[in-house]
Each structure stands twice: as C-alpha cells, then as structure tokens.
Design a protein around this motif. Sequence first.
Motif, short mmCIF file in Angstrom:
data_model
loop_
_atom_site.label_atom_id
_atom_site.label_comp_id
_atom_site.label_asym_id
_atom_site.label_seq_id
_atom_site.Cartn_x
_atom_site.Cartn_y
_atom_site.Cartn_z
N VAL A 173 29.32 43.50 41.15
CA VAL A 173 30.31 43.18 39.96
C VAL A 173 31.43 44.12 39.79
O VAL A 173 31.64 44.62 39.93
N LEU A 174 32.31 43.28 38.61
CA LEU A 174 33.47 43.47 38.52
C LEU A 174 33.90 44.11 37.33
O LEU A 174 33.55 43.23 36.58
N PHE A 175 34.37 45.39 37.20
CA PHE A 175 34.80 45.85 36.37
C PHE A 175 36.38 46.34 36.05
O PHE A 175 36.94 46.38 37.42
N ALA A 176 36.95 45.61 34.63
CA ALA A 176 38.38 45.30 34.57
C ALA A 176 38.47 46.01 33.39
O ALA A 176 38.42 45.75 32.18
N LYS A 177 39.69 47.12 33.35
CA LYS A 177 40.33 47.56 32.01
C LYS A 177 40.97 46.87 31.69
O LYS A 177 42.01 46.93 32.26
N GLU A 178 41.20 45.83 30.44
CA GLU A 178 41.72 45.23 29.86
C GLU A 178 42.38 45.53 28.29
O GLU A 178 41.46 45.18 28.02
N GLY A 179 43.64 45.86 27.82
CA GLY A 179 43.96 46.18 27.05
C GLY A 179 42.92 46.94 25.91
O GLY A 179 42.64 46.97 24.94
N GLY A 180 42.46 48.42 26.75
CA GLY A 180 41.86 48.97 25.38
C GLY A 180 40.53 48.32 26.25
O GLY A 180 39.62 49.41 25.28
N ALA A 181 39.62 47.70 26.79
CA ALA A 181 38.71 47.56 26.35
C ALA A 181 38.02 47.12 28.44
O ALA A 181 38.67 47.17 29.12
N LEU A 182 36.53 47.43 27.96
CA LEU A 182 36.21 46.93 30.07
C LEU A 182 35.45 45.43 30.22
O LEU A 182 34.43 45.49 29.35
N ARG A 183 36.09 45.45 30.67
CA ARG A 183 34.68 43.80 30.95
C ARG A 183 34.28 43.77 32.05
O ARG A 183 34.44 44.83 33.03
N GLU A 184 33.55 43.51 32.30
CA GLU A 184 32.16 43.42 33.24
C GLU A 184 32.05 42.32 33.35
O GLU A 184 31.13 40.96 32.94
N GLU A 185 32.32 41.29 34.41
CA GLU A 185 31.18 40.39 35.33
C GLU A 185 30.96 40.35 36.38
O GLU A 185 30.74 40.69 38.02
N ARG A 186 29.50 39.56 36.90
CA ARG A 186 28.75 39.95 38.24
C ARG A 186 29.14 38.89 38.34
O ARG A 186 29.30 37.24 38.28
N LEU A 187 29.15 38.82 40.17
CA LEU A 187 30.77 37.79 41.23
C LEU A 187 29.49 36.89 41.73
O LEU A 187 29.86 35.94 42.05
N ALA A 188 28.15 37.82 42.70
CA ALA A 188 27.53 37.74 43.53
C ALA A 188 26.30 38.39 43.42
O ALA A 188 26.35 39.30 43.73
N ARG A 189 25.39 37.90 44.35
CA ARG A 189 24.61 38.44 44.82
C ARG A 189 24.90 38.87 46.26
O ARG A 189 25.66 38.56 46.54
N CYS A 190 24.20 39.97 46.49
CA CYS A 190 24.91 41.04 47.92
C CYS A 190 23.47 42.25 48.24
O CYS A 190 22.37 42.03 47.61
N ALA A 191 23.97 42.26 49.75
CA ALA A 191 22.70 43.58 49.75
C ALA A 191 23.39 44.69 50.06
O ALA A 191 24.10 44.30 51.78
N PHE A 192 23.62 45.54 49.98
CA PHE A 192 24.12 47.02 51.03
C PHE A 192 23.15 48.10 50.86
O PHE A 192 22.30 47.93 50.41
N VAL A 193 23.52 49.48 51.23
CA VAL A 193 22.99 49.76 51.75
C VAL A 193 22.57 50.66 50.42
O VAL A 193 24.17 50.81 49.87
N PRO A 194 21.70 51.01 50.23
CA PRO A 194 22.19 52.25 48.66
C PRO A 194 22.97 53.53 49.02
O PRO A 194 22.53 54.08 49.62
N LEU A 195 23.51 54.12 47.44
CA LEU A 195 24.20 55.21 48.21
C LEU A 195 23.34 56.32 47.98
O LEU A 195 22.13 56.76 46.82
#
Length: 200
Positions: A173-195
Amino acid sequence: MVAEQLQARGIADRKLLEAFLAVPRHLFVDPALGNRAYDDCSFPIGYEQTISQPYIIAFMIQSLEVTRYTRVLEVGTGSGYQTAILSLLARDVFTIERLAPLLRKAESALSLVGTGSVRVKEADGSLGWPSYAPFDRIIVSAAMKDRPLELLDQLAEEGKLIAPISGDAEHLVLFAKEGGALREERLARCAFVPLLKGEA
Ligand code: SAH
C-alpha cells in the motif's frame, strides 16, 4: 539480474538500475549460495527472516520516487541490501532493525560496499525514529496488520510511505500526503515476513 528481472518487468528509472548494478547482492546473503545470490527470489538470512526479491525492492523504491533530496526511513534492515541501494539514491537513510544479530551482520556487509549516508538503530521500527522525523519517504519491509499510524505521523508533508499491509489479503500500500490530505493506494499483492512487535 538487472536486465531480466528489473528492466524486463518495467523498472525504467536509470539511477535505480545503476544502484542495483553497483551493489553486489552476494555480499548480503550466505556465501554458500554463490552466484544464486542473483536469482529472482528471496533467501533466508537467519532468524526466520529473508532478503527480499530484487524486483520487489525495485518496485517499492520506484513507487516511492526516492531522489538525492529525500531523507528515507527504512523499517526492517534485514540483510542491509535494500539499505545499500537506498543509500545510493537518497540524501540520508535511517534504518531500524529489531533483531540485533541481523543488524550487526548488515552493518558489516554495508561497510564492504560504498554506501551513502546511513544511520542504523536497533528497535521496534513501527514506532519510527522521532528524533530524526519528519521523513520524506518511509519504506517498510515487514508485513503490518494495520495502517502504520506512528509512521504516518513522522511522514513529511508531500511525503510517501510504502508498506505491506496484511488484511484478508496482503497488499503493498502506498500512502501519500498531498496538499494536507492522505491518499492511500493498493499497488499489488505481496508476501512479506510479519512485522515483529515490541521488545526482541
Ligand atoms: N529489505 C530487507 C528485508 C528483510 S526481512 C532485505 O532485503 O534484507 C524484514 C526484516 O524486518 C527482518 O530483518 C526483521 O527482523 C525486521 N523486522 C521485523 N519486525 C520489525 C520491527 N518491528 N522493527 C524493525 N525491524 C523489524
């Protein structure tokens, strides 16, 4: 690796490709792997952790648009390979790893390659690094259960953050702070180790 795994899949940023050419991946994996170090996959690096697949690293960095004017926070140093690539592109890299033995290994691998400015810290990276905040870019290399609220607090205005978020299905997921707002975009499926949360 660069031609077949990155360029052929649409990674076109010249500086990013040059950074991959400059950093020897075999220094960041088990020496027994030999030339397989450049294969199109992740590999175990001990402590149930992995070095990420080169394409995933390239995709994340390209999505973030890291330039020599940006200060980058990386959560999950792991092998240090992605840290080295980031350091050649960014102004400063701040990287946090929760597992001390991995951090020591990453530091010694990083000392063998010519990197830019890198500061390391052993801690729970989901809490960020308040004393150096705000960051222009934040890259998270382990899957988070929820939106990264503490990290978003430490993201500069016009900043970008990319993280694997595991809900019913895990996505980058890409989060972008743009002009005082937060945009959120799902880019792709993935598989990471858990935090890992809390103290090691
Ligand atoms: N990009 C790295 C990926 C390493 S795997 C590489 O290519 O080598 C993810 C890393 O995140 C592991 O090293 C793991 O120990 C670390 N990690 C997991 N939870 C963490 C946390 N809360 N804070 C910091 N690092 C964490």
